[in-house]
Each structure stands twice: as structure tokens, then as C-alpha cells.
Design an enzyme around this catalytic site. Structure first.
Site, PDB file in Angstrom:
ATOM      1  N   ARG A 206     -51.028   3.453  31.652  1.00  0.00           N
ATOM      2  CA  ARG A 206     -51.392   2.218  32.340  1.00  0.00           C
ATOM      3  C   ARG A 206     -51.873   1.213  31.297  1.00  0.00           C
ATOM      4  O   ARG A 206     -52.265   1.589  30.188  1.00  0.00           O
ATOM      5  CB  ARG A 206     -52.513   2.454  33.350  1.00  0.00           C
ATOM      6  CG  ARG A 206     -52.186   3.457  34.455  1.00  0.00           C
ATOM      7  CD  ARG A 206     -53.396   3.620  35.375  1.00  0.00           C
ATOM      8  NE  ARG A 206     -53.129   4.543  36.470  1.00  0.00           N
ATOM      9  CZ  ARG A 206     -53.384   5.850  36.448  1.00  0.00           C
ATOM     10  NH1 ARG A 206     -53.920   6.387  35.344  1.00  0.00           N
ATOM     11  NH2 ARG A 206     -53.131   6.617  37.490  1.00  0.00           N
TER      12      ARG A 206
ATOM     13  N   LYS B 127     -58.007   5.988  35.451  1.00  0.00           N
ATOM     14  CA  LYS B 127     -58.186   5.507  36.819  1.00  0.00           C
ATOM     15  C   LYS B 127     -58.609   6.619  37.765  1.00  0.00           C
ATOM     16  O   LYS B 127     -59.390   6.398  38.691  1.00  0.00           O
ATOM     17  CB  LYS B 127     -56.877   4.870  37.310  1.00  0.00           C
ATOM     18  CG  LYS B 127     -56.977   4.201  38.674  1.00  0.00           C
ATOM     19  CD  LYS B 127     -55.665   3.555  39.044  1.00  0.00           C
ATOM     20  CE  LYS B 127     -55.743   2.878  40.404  1.00  0.00           C
ATOM     21  NZ  LYS B 127     -54.443   2.237  40.768  1.00  0.00           N
TER      22      LYS B 127
ATOM     23  N   HIS C 183     -46.522  -3.006  34.297  1.00  0.00           N
ATOM     24  CA  HIS C 183     -46.604  -1.703  34.964  1.00  0.00           C
ATOM     25  C   HIS C 183     -45.215  -1.098  35.202  1.00  0.00           C
ATOM     26  O   HIS C 183     -45.090   0.119  35.389  1.00  0.00           O
ATOM     27  CB  HIS C 183     -47.343  -1.848  36.296  1.00  0.00           C
ATOM     28  CG  HIS C 183     -47.780  -0.540  36.887  1.00  0.00           C
ATOM     29  ND1 HIS C 183     -48.869   0.166  36.412  1.00  0.00           N
ATOM     30  CD2 HIS C 183     -47.259   0.205  37.904  1.00  0.00           C
ATOM     31  CE1 HIS C 183     -49.007   1.278  37.117  1.00  0.00           C
ATOM     32  NE2 HIS C 183     -48.045   1.331  38.024  1.00  0.00           N
TER      33      HIS C 183
ATOM     34  N   ARG D  40     -44.427   1.835  32.860  1.00  0.00           N
ATOM     35  CA  ARG D  40     -44.936   3.160  33.271  1.00  0.00           C
ATOM     36  C   ARG D  40     -44.052   3.740  34.377  1.00  0.00           C
ATOM     37  O   ARG D  40     -43.746   4.932  34.378  1.00  0.00           O
ATOM     38  CB  ARG D  40     -46.382   3.004  33.742  1.00  0.00           C
ATOM     39  CG  ARG D  40     -46.987   4.223  34.427  1.00  0.00           C
ATOM     40  CD  ARG D  40     -48.445   3.906  34.769  1.00  0.00           C
ATOM     41  NE  ARG D  40     -48.986   4.773  35.806  1.00  0.00           N
ATOM     42  CZ  ARG D  40     -49.565   5.948  35.591  1.00  0.00           C
ATOM     43  NH1 ARG D  40     -49.631   6.435  34.363  1.00  0.00           N
ATOM     44  NH2 ARG D  40     -50.062   6.664  36.597  1.00  0.00           N
TER      45      ARG D  40
ATOM     46  N   HIS E  77     -51.620  11.334  38.163  1.00  0.00           N
ATOM     47  CA  HIS E  77     -51.746  11.096  39.601  1.00  0.00           C
ATOM     48  C   HIS E  77     -52.770  12.051  40.203  1.00  0.00           C
ATOM     49  O   HIS E  77     -52.796  13.235  39.883  1.00  0.00           O
ATOM     50  CB  HIS E  77     -50.394  11.286  40.303  1.00  0.00           C
ATOM     51  CG  HIS E  77     -49.463  10.139  40.087  1.00  0.00           C
ATOM     52  ND1 HIS E  77     -48.127  10.205  40.407  1.00  0.00           N
ATOM     53  CD2 HIS E  77     -49.676   8.898  39.593  1.00  0.00           C
ATOM     54  CE1 HIS E  77     -47.547   9.042  40.108  1.00  0.00           C
ATOM     55  NE2 HIS E  77     -48.465   8.245  39.614  1.00  0.00           N
TER      56      HIS E  77
ATOM     57  N   TYR F 288     -40.821   9.109  43.595  1.00  0.00           N
ATOM     58  CA  TYR F 288     -39.726   9.298  42.646  1.00  0.00           C
ATOM     59  C   TYR F 288     -38.748  10.380  43.083  1.00  0.00           C
ATOM     60  O   TYR F 288     -37.761  10.648  42.396  1.00  0.00           O
ATOM     61  CB  TYR F 288     -40.294   9.668  41.265  1.00  0.00           C
ATOM     62  CG  TYR F 288     -41.242   8.649  40.700  1.00  0.00           C
ATOM     63  CD1 TYR F 288     -40.768   7.446  40.193  1.00  0.00           C
ATOM     64  CD2 TYR F 288     -42.620   8.880  40.691  1.00  0.00           C
ATOM     65  CE1 TYR F 288     -41.638   6.497  39.675  1.00  0.00           C
ATOM     66  CE2 TYR F 288     -43.502   7.947  40.170  1.00  0.00           C
ATOM     67  CZ  TYR F 288     -43.007   6.751  39.675  1.00  0.00           C
ATOM     68  OH  TYR F 288     -43.861   5.815  39.170  1.00  0.00           O
TER      69      TYR F 288
END
Length: 404
Positions: A243, A268, A337, A340, A363, A372
Site C-alpha cells: 500500500r 492497515k 493503488h 497493488r 488481508h 480476485y
């Protein structure tokens, strides 16, 4: 200093050895009475503070009458407690009366200056715009206590009817929620915030655009001509899935050239994760290392501190390349972004399991990686083929050959 009986039964006093009240010594009065068969004595106060024998006798008579009728306090301590409770109730009523008149606009006038102190200038400007365009016209003049969920539903509808994205409506509701929380914390409002009863509109704001290998190469080449620093940041995000904030925070002590691993801290998700370096990432970082000059940051700003946002150079290069030409949907536009997102998309297309991709991206849930899954159709077909093969093996008769 002994007790001296007054001319009133049950009332006596002590005289101060030095202090005078007029020409006489100051006197401190007491009352004495029976309570539940036991002698009880309570203090009333000094003559210099307004107490007299007659007043003390009157107070004693009140207590006796209360005991006889069963109505009211039967001791001075109870009277004082009742007086304190009544005083507290009056104060609360006064506070509630003051709260009842506080409007949303008045609460905003106290909230916004503190916001400017505690938040970034860009955030403050955005909140001020939200207040001016959406919140104030509907509920600005209303007392806080009169704002109901239906008013916030109207604001939400106004935002959506104006063609703004559901995410914008959700942001407006978030500002209202913060405003009511502030009002409650500062005794301007009591009760449940109406924002708690209004749900934010749901929308799929996830980006779906990713770059082709040719587009990525064009972008990196163009960036390198304009800014080596922006190029290197983009390359790191593209080939390691970082990120923007993770790129800005990356420090040299967390770059392990021997093991070929980057350690990402304060991410994050709140967890530290490690990402392997590709040859391109390793080569880029190796070239940057000699110019560090003792600064621990891999990508410091011109003043040596951590970068706050991606340079406009990136946006200008994307525009010059026409990567966003004729694209209206913001989810399809190329932004930083997107790099990524491209990293993850390429991995899935090349057969990397979703669970592995999710771990590389950091994640917190598998649902975040599921976006995805459509990029790996062969993977799912193989799973179904395996299931079908198992079914055929289980149902064939002894000695029968399975065709196909």
C-alpha cells in the site's frame, strides 16, 4: 468549652473562647433529642452565621413533627441530604433546559474549531464542505434533541439524488455521527444519537481495474523519465503489493537483502507481515541504498521526513499515457493503488492460491481476497474435474472401464 443550656428545651450551645459576635462571645448551637430510644445530638451552626436559640428550637420542632407524622426528615443529616438532592435535581433541570435549546449549528460551532486542531487540513476542508452542502440545510437550525433518524434519511437521500456515490453518503453520515458524539461528550446533548439508527448505503467500491504487462512497463518507463523516486515507489507497489502508506513507512532496517525479505510494520491490519523481494525490487533497493545518508526511511521526503502522499507526478504521467481516457467509473481509473491490485491479479492469473495472495497482501479476511477469484477460472475447473472423476470412480461397476 462546655455546653450551656438555652431557655429553649433541647437547645444548647458552646461559646468561643476568643471570637466575638457583637459584644458577646460567638456561640455554636446544638439540638438534642430522642431518636429510636437513644439520645441524639446534631450541630446547627454559629451565631455569627445567623443561627439563634429560636431558630434552633424551630428546627428541633420540625424534626419532632416529622417523627410524629412520619412525613419528612427526622434528623438534620437527612434534611441536609434532601436539600443536596433537591439542589442537584435543580441543577440537572437547568442543564437539561440549556441542552434543550442547543441547535445542531451551535454544536458545530464548537465542534469544528477542535476538528481543525486535531485533524489534517484536507479532512477539515472536506468536513466543512459536507456541513455546508448537506447537513446544515436540513438540520442546522434544529435543536439537537429534535433531530430524528428521518431527518438523516433525508440527508442521505439528498446526497444520492445529487448523483454522489454511496460512499459519499456514508461519509456524510459519519460526520453527523462524530458531531453528535462530540455534543454528548461535552454535555450539549443526552440520549441516543439518531445516527445510530440510520444505516449507511452499501456499495461495491472495490477497484477492478488492473494493468496489463505492457501498460505497467509503459507506466514505469514514463515515471522513470519524470521522477526516479516516484518510479521506485511504483515499482515496489507493483512487484511487492505494498500500500502507499506501507511504501512511505518502509525503513532500511526492515530490508533484509540476505534473506530477500521486506518486513512491513504498523500496517492497515495492525499486523506485521513479510513480503519476499523480486529481482526487480532487490535491484531497485540496492541502487537506492548508497544514497540513504543515514536516513532510516527508504523513501524520505525532500526534508528527510516521511512522505504524506503520492506525488502528482504519478497522476500526470497516467494522464499523459491516456490510461484513464474515456473511463467514467472511478473504480476503473488507474491510481497508485491500482499497482497493488495489479500485483494480486497477476499472481492469481498465474495460479498462486488465493490464501497465499491474501497473506502477501496482508488481508485480514479471506473475503477481501475473493474479489480476485474470477481471475483463476482454470483453478475452479480443475476442482470440479477432480470431483467429477471421484464420482465416476465411486459409481463404476467391477471390471468396467471408465471412458474419458
Amino acid at each position: 468549652m462546655g455546653y450551656i443550656k438555652s431557655k429553649f428545651p433541647g437547645v444548647r450551645y458552646r461559646e468561643h473562647p476568643t471570637r466575638k459576635h457583637g459584644v458577646k462571645p460567638d456561640r455554636y448551637f446544638f439540638i438534642r433529642y430522642k431518636l429510636n430510644g437513644k439520645d441524639k445530638e446534631e450541630a446547627l451552626g454559629w451565631a455569627s452565621e445567623g443561627m439563634t436559640e429560636a431558630k434552633a428550637s424551630a428546627r428541633l420542632a420540625e424534626l419532632k413533627e416529622a417523627k410524629r407524622t412520619g412525613k419528612g426528615a427526622v434528623t438534620l443529616a437527612e434534611q441536609r441530604a434532601e436539600a443536596d438532592a433537591a439542589r442537584a435535581a435543580r441543577q440537572e433541570e437547568e442543564i437539561e433546559a440549556a441542552r434543550a435549546g442547543v441547535t445542531v449549528a451551535q454544536a458545530w460551532e464548537r465542534y469544528y474549531p477542535l476538528t481543525k486542531t486535531n485533524k489534517a487540513a484536507r479532512t477539515c476542508a472536506k468536513e466543512e464542505q459536507v456541513w455546508r452542502l448537506w447537513i446544515s440545510p436540513v438540520i442546522g437550525a434544529k435543536p439537537l434533541k429534535d433531530v430524528a433518524p428521518i431527518h438523516l434519511e433525508r440527508i442521505k437521500r439528498n446526497v444520492l439524488d445529487a448523483g454522489r456515490a454511496p460512499r459519499s453518503a456514508a461519509y456524510v453520515l459519519a460526520v453527523i455521527r462524530q458531531l453528535f458524539n462530540f455534543a454528548r461528550d461535552h454535555d450539549l446533548f443526552s440520549g441516543t444519537s439518531p445516527a445510530a439508527k440510520v444505516s449507511a448505503p452499501k456499495a461495491d467500491n472495490r477497484r477492478t481495474r488492473f494493468l496489463t504487462a505492457e501498460e505497467a512497463e509503459q507506466l514505469l518507463t514514463a515515471l522513470k523519465k519524470r521522477s526516479l523516486g516516484v518510479h521506485d515507489m511504483a515499482l515496489l507497489s507493483l512487484y511487492a503489493g505494498l500500500r502507499a502508506g506501507e511504501v512511505f513507512s518502509l525503513a532500511w532496517p526492515d530490508v533484509d537483502f540476505d534473506c530477500g525479505v521486506l518486513t512491513l510494520r504498523d500496517t492497515k491490519s495492525g499486523k506485521t507481515r513479510q513480503v519476499p523481494m523480486t529481482d526487480a525490487v532487490r535491484a531497485m533497493l540496492s541502487e537506492r541504498k548508497p544514497a540513504a545518508n543515514g536516513n532510516p526511511l527508504v523513501f524520505p521526503s525532500e526534508t528527510g521526513v516521511k512522505v504524506g502522499q503520492i506525488s502528482q507526478t504519478f497522476t500526470k504521467v497516467v494522464s499523459d499515457l491516456g490510461l484513464n481516457d474515456e473511463i467514467v467509473d472511478s473504480r476503473q481509473k488507474v491510481v497508485f493503488h491500482t499497482l497493488r491490485h495489479t500485483f494480486a491479479s497477476w499472481l492469481v492469473q498465474n495460479g498462486v492460491p488465493l490464501i497465499t495472495v491474501g497473506r502477501l497482501l496482508g488481508h485480514s479476511t479471506t473475503a477481501m481476497t475473493e474479489r480476485y477469484s474470477h481471475l483463476a477460472p482454470d483453478h475452479f475447473k480443475q476442482a470440479l474435474d477432480t470431483l467429477e472423476s471421484h464420482k465416476k470412480q465411486a459409481t463404476k461397476k467391477p471390471g468396467q472401464l471408465v471412458q474419458g
